[in-house]
Scaffold this active site. Structure first.
Site, PDB file in Angstrom:
ATOM      1  N   ARG A  47       0.827  -1.220   0.000  1.00 55.21           N
ATOM      2  CA  ARG A  47       0.000   0.000   0.000  1.00 55.21           C
ATOM      3  C   ARG A  47       0.858   1.266   0.000  1.00 55.21           C
ATOM      4  NH1 ARG A  47      -5.575  -0.515   3.520  1.00 55.21           N
ATOM      5  NH2 ARG A  47      -6.640  -1.906   2.057  1.00 55.21           N
TER       6      ARG A  47
ATOM      7  N   LYS B  33     -16.511 -11.259   5.925  1.00 51.87           N
ATOM      8  CA  LYS B  33     -17.347 -10.058   6.025  1.00 51.87           C
ATOM      9  C   LYS B  33     -18.677 -10.316   5.338  1.00 51.87           C
ATOM     10  CE  LYS B  33     -13.454  -6.883   6.459  1.00 51.87           C
ATOM     11  NZ  LYS B  33     -12.715  -5.730   5.893  1.00 51.87           N
TER      12      LYS B  33
ATOM     13  N   GLY C  36      -7.360  -6.398   0.050  1.00 52.65           N
ATOM     14  CA  GLY C  36      -7.188  -7.257   1.212  1.00 52.65           C
ATOM     15  C   GLY C  36      -6.568  -8.598   0.894  1.00 52.65           C
TER      16      GLY C  36
ATOM     17  N   GLY D 183     -13.395  -3.362   1.142  1.00 55.27           N
ATOM     18  CA  GLY D 183     -14.622  -2.801   1.700  1.00 55.27           C
ATOM     19  C   GLY D 183     -15.198  -1.699   0.844  1.00 55.27           C
TER      20      GLY D 183
END
Length: 409
Positions: free
Chosen positions: A40, A206, A360, A383
């Site tokens: 990242r 999730k 992710g 997300g």
């Protein structure tokens, strides 16, 4: 899904102070505080480098983890990593908006880069409120007078409404950084130009995000099939009447996901044949992989989809013209239970269809396997991307659009 927002190209940044919000939240060893994966940081380095080379004084806002987590730490190592990547000095100060930070910002010269402390060390940062209220926080009020522009590059956090993410867009001319710009353009283009058949592969833990996406894309007709894996699959197996056994039911109950089992029943009834579930699973017995038909699942933890399911799912993926995937197929970090995730990714990478995978774990697995080039777009934020695909409004994107609609430059 047409979005209008300003970008770096819309501002003259020479000799200006620019606040840049990035998402360099990285895996960190809780003992040594060493950064284990700088993906990242490398991702946002381009935006930071470009702004700095325009002659701006670049002030970076970022977070690392959240309070209560073992990797909730300072950004000192992140500054060192960014400095190595850019091959130029990146200064760091263990202050966010106090007098030390403000004085340092005032003393910056053209081309300087400064990384402020973890914004989540500031208690108001974790509060979710609308942008106007976030603009009234101490952080925004103290830093805004020192800056000329605000550039938001933190797509991975775009689904959050926090001071450093939305507050500055109220007080300063604002636009998207290159990561944000690329993500929004790629995802919106894919959504607007879906080629059929379109398949969604949804897994991970999730469940709430995945259920939301499933309902939206089936209801609006953009998806032809949903292939479920991970905990998402366990929810639907239970909803369909399959006995996933006490151990796996308790796992779902502990996470307060029982309401999603009810929702799963409703979706299976409403969209018959559209939601595909595993026909076999891999359970963990004596720390080893053992496969069973879903009709005969033992009272042991389900850690992956089975090989028959992989074969079936791979055919759907090969036949698809558009593929969206998010979340691993199982506990892929554990040896022997990475098979489902690896084979699904291989099928996606070798498919002729246009493919997008969320950030992710799935993005990390694809990178580790060297499959990145075979996938059309790998999102930096699972997300955020999944919320966008589900038709949800992202607070960061909403405020950037609002700024552009008002012509605030």
């Amino acid at each position: 899904m047409s979005l209008q927002f300003y970008t770096i190209d819309d501002f003259d940044m020479h000799d200006k102070t620019v606040l840049v919000r990035v998402d360099i939240n990285s895996p960190v060893d809780p003992n040594s505080e060493t950064i284990l994966d700088d993906t990242r940081i490398r991702l946002h380095a381009g935006t930071i480098d470009e702004i700095s080379k325009k002659g701006a004084k670049t002030v970076i806002l970022a977070h690392q983890s959240r309070p209560g987590k073992k990797d909730f730490t300072t950004l000192e190592e992140h500054a060192k990593a960014l400095s190595n990547i850019l091959n130029r000095p990146v200064n760091y100060i263990d202050d966010i908006f106090g007098s030390a930070a403000r004085t340092t910002i005032k003393k910056m010269e053209k081309g300087d880069i400064l990384l402020l402390e973890n914004v989540r060390f500031y208690s108001e940062e974790i509060l979710k409120r609308e942008a106007q209220l976030q603009a009234e926080t101490h952080m925004v009020q103290k830093l805004s007078p020192l800056a000329d522009y605000f550039i938001n590059d933190a797509f991975a956090a775009a689904h959050r409404s926090q001071p450093s993410l939305v507050g500055f867009a109220v007080t300063l001319p604002s636009g998207a950084g290159r990561v944000m710009e690329n993500e929004l353009n790629s995802l919106c283009s894919a959504v607007d130009n879906v080629k059929k058949p379109c398949v969604y592969v949804l897994g991970g833990v999730k469940v709430d995000d995945s259920i939301m996406v499933i309902e939206n894309v089936l209801r609006n007709g953009s998806a032809d099939y949903i292939l479920t894996t991970g905990l998402v699959a366990n929810i639907f197996l239970w909803a369909s009447g399959i006995n996933i056994r006490k151990y796996n039911k308790e796992f779902i109950k502990e996470r307060n996901y029982c309401d999603f089992v009810k929702k799963g029943k409703q979706l299976l009834k409403e969209f018959k044949g559209k939601i595909k579930m595993p026909i076999d699973v891999a359970v963990c017995i004596n720390d080893k992989r053992d496969e069973y038909s879903v009709k005969n699942i033992p009272n042991m933890p389900i850690f992956d989809i089975g090989t028959d399911t992989i074969t079936e799912y791979a055919q759907f993926i090969r036949d698809a013209k558009t593929i969206f995937a998010n979340g691993p197929a199982g506990v892929f970090e554990k040896e022997g239970f990475n098979i489902g995730t690896d084979d699904i990714l291989n099928a996606i990478a070798s498919s002729d269809g246009y493919s997008i995978i969320g950030g992710g774990h799935l993005a990390a697995a694809a990178s580790h396997m060297g499959l990145s080039l075979g996938i059309n777009h790998i999102s930096s934020g699972g997300g955020a991307s999944i919320n966008l695909l589900a038709g949800e409004k992202l607070p960061v994107v909403e405020i950037l659009q609002e700024v552009a609609s008002k012509g605030i430059k």
